[in-house]
Design a protein around this motif. Structure first.
Motif, PDB file in Angstrom:
ATOM      1  N   GLY A   1      -8.022 -23.039  12.920  1.00 52.84           N
ATOM      2  CA  GLY A   1      -7.152 -23.263  11.782  1.00 52.84           C
ATOM      3  C   GLY A   1      -7.810 -22.791  10.506  1.00 52.84           C
ATOM      4  N   SER A   2      -7.350 -23.322   9.396  1.00 51.75           N
ATOM      5  CA  SER A   2      -7.848 -22.920   8.085  1.00 51.75           C
ATOM      6  C   SER A   2      -8.539 -24.097   7.415  1.00 51.75           C
ATOM      7  CB  SER A   2      -6.690 -22.439   7.209  1.00 51.75           C
ATOM      8  OG  SER A   2      -6.095 -21.294   7.763  1.00 51.75           O
ATOM      9  N   VAL A   3      -9.639 -23.801   6.727  1.00 54.57           N
ATOM     10  CA  VAL A   3     -10.413 -24.848   6.066  1.00 54.57           C
ATOM     11  C   VAL A   3     -11.114 -24.224   4.858  1.00 54.57           C
ATOM     12  CG1 VAL A   3     -12.487 -24.455   7.466  1.00 54.57           C
ATOM     13  CG2 VAL A   3     -12.069 -26.719   6.488  1.00 54.57           C
ATOM     14  N   GLN A   4     -11.437 -25.051   3.896  1.00 54.28           N
ATOM     15  CA  GLN A   4     -12.191 -24.563   2.748  1.00 54.28           C
ATOM     16  C   GLN A   4     -13.686 -24.535   3.069  1.00 54.28           C
ATOM     17  OE1 GLN A   4     -11.000 -26.949  -0.668  1.00 54.28           O
ATOM     18  NE2 GLN A   4      -9.552 -25.343  -1.244  1.00 54.28           N
ATOM     19  N   ALA A   5     -14.403 -23.712   2.353  1.00 57.12           N
ATOM     20  CA  ALA A   5     -15.850 -23.617   2.545  1.00 57.12           C
ATOM     21  C   ALA A   5     -16.485 -25.001   2.411  1.00 57.12           C
ATOM     22  CB  ALA A   5     -16.441 -22.658   1.525  1.00 57.12           C
ATOM     23  N   GLY A   6     -17.419 -25.263   3.308  1.00 62.73           N
ATOM     24  CA  GLY A   6     -18.069 -26.566   3.347  1.00 62.73           C
ATOM     25  C   GLY A   6     -17.417 -27.546   4.297  1.00 62.73           C
TER      26      GLY A   6
ATOM     27  N   LEU B   1     -18.911 -24.925   6.999  1.00 59.99           N
ATOM     28  CA  LEU B   1     -18.336 -23.604   7.240  1.00 59.99           C
ATOM     29  C   LEU B   1     -18.398 -22.733   5.995  1.00 59.99           C
ATOM     30  CD1 LEU B   1     -15.416 -24.687   9.519  1.00 59.99           C
ATOM     31  CD2 LEU B   1     -17.101 -22.942  10.099  1.00 59.99           C
ATOM     32  N   LYS B   2     -18.591 -21.440   6.231  1.00 57.88           N
ATOM     33  CA  LYS B   2     -18.695 -20.450   5.166  1.00 57.88           C
ATOM     34  C   LYS B   2     -17.593 -19.407   5.340  1.00 57.88           C
ATOM     35  CE  LYS B   2     -23.756 -20.833   5.385  1.00 57.88           C
ATOM     36  NZ  LYS B   2     -25.017 -20.075   5.589  1.00 57.88           N
ATOM     37  N   PRO B   3     -17.215 -18.730   4.280  1.00 54.84           N
ATOM     38  CA  PRO B   3     -16.196 -17.673   4.425  1.00 54.84           C
ATOM     39  C   PRO B   3     -16.581 -16.625   5.473  1.00 54.84           C
ATOM     40  CG  PRO B   3     -16.493 -18.202   2.125  1.00 54.84           C
ATOM     41  CD  PRO B   3     -17.545 -18.972   2.869  1.00 54.84           C
ATOM     42  N   GLU B   4     -17.854 -16.357   5.622  1.00 56.24           N
ATOM     43  CA  GLU B   4     -18.282 -15.368   6.617  1.00 56.24           C
ATOM     44  C   GLU B   4     -18.153 -15.865   8.055  1.00 56.24           C
ATOM     45  OE1 GLU B   4     -20.019 -16.445   3.942  1.00 56.24           O
ATOM     46  OE2 GLU B   4     -22.177 -16.575   4.392  1.00 56.24           O
TER      47      GLU B   4
END
Length: 122
Positions: A10-15, A84-87
Motif C-alpha cells: 500500500g501507500s505510506v509516508q516516510a518513516g 520506510l524511505k521513499p527509495e
C-alpha cells in the motif's frame, strides 16, 4: 510447482511501517523463502531471505529496518518494514527456492508471486 501469494503493501509516508505477508503452496518441505523488490525503472533486487532453519539475511539497504519471519503455519512468510524511505518504493515479490538460500540473484529463484506495490511518499 510452488505457488506464492502475497498480501499487504500500500501507500505510506516516510518513516511509517507496513507488513507484507506471503503464503506458499509447496510439495517440498525445505524451502528458502525470500522477498525481492523492483523499483520503477530498475532491476529486481533481493531484500531479505530466510532458510528453513530460520537463518536470515538482509540487503544492506534494509538492515535494521526490515524483519523477515516465518509464520506459525508452514511456508508462511512476513516482512515487517519500519522506518520506510521513499527509495523503498517498489513492487515487492515473495519468492522461493527449493533447498537452502545459496544465492541472492533473482534468476536463481524459480518461483515468484504476482507482486504487491509499496509506495513511500516523502
Amino acid at each position: 510447482v510452488v505457488q506464492l501469494r502475497e498480501s499487504g503493501g500500500g501507500s505510506v509516508q516516510a518513516g511509517g511501517s507496513l507488513t507484507l505477508s506471503c503464503v506458499a503452496s509447496s510439495p517440498y518441505s525445505a524451502l528458502c523463502m525470500a522477498w525481492f523488490r523492483q523499483p520503477p525503472g530498475k532491476e529486481r533486487e533481493g531484500v531479505a531471505f530466510i532458510d528453513s532453519d530460520a537463518t536470515t539475511r538482509y540487503a544492506d539497504s534494509v538492515k535494521g529496518r526490515f524483519t523477515i519471519s516465518e509464520g506459525n503455519a508452514k511456508h508462511t512468510l512476513s516482512l515487517q518494514m519500519n522506518s520506510l524511505k521513499p527509495e523503498d518504493t517498489a513492487i515487492y515479490y515473495c519468492a522461493a527456492l527449493v533447498g537452502a538460500c545459496f544465492s541472492a540473484a533473482p534468476h536463481m529463484y524459480k518461483f515468484f508471486g504476482q507482486g504487491t506495490q509499496v509506495t513511500v511518499s516523502s
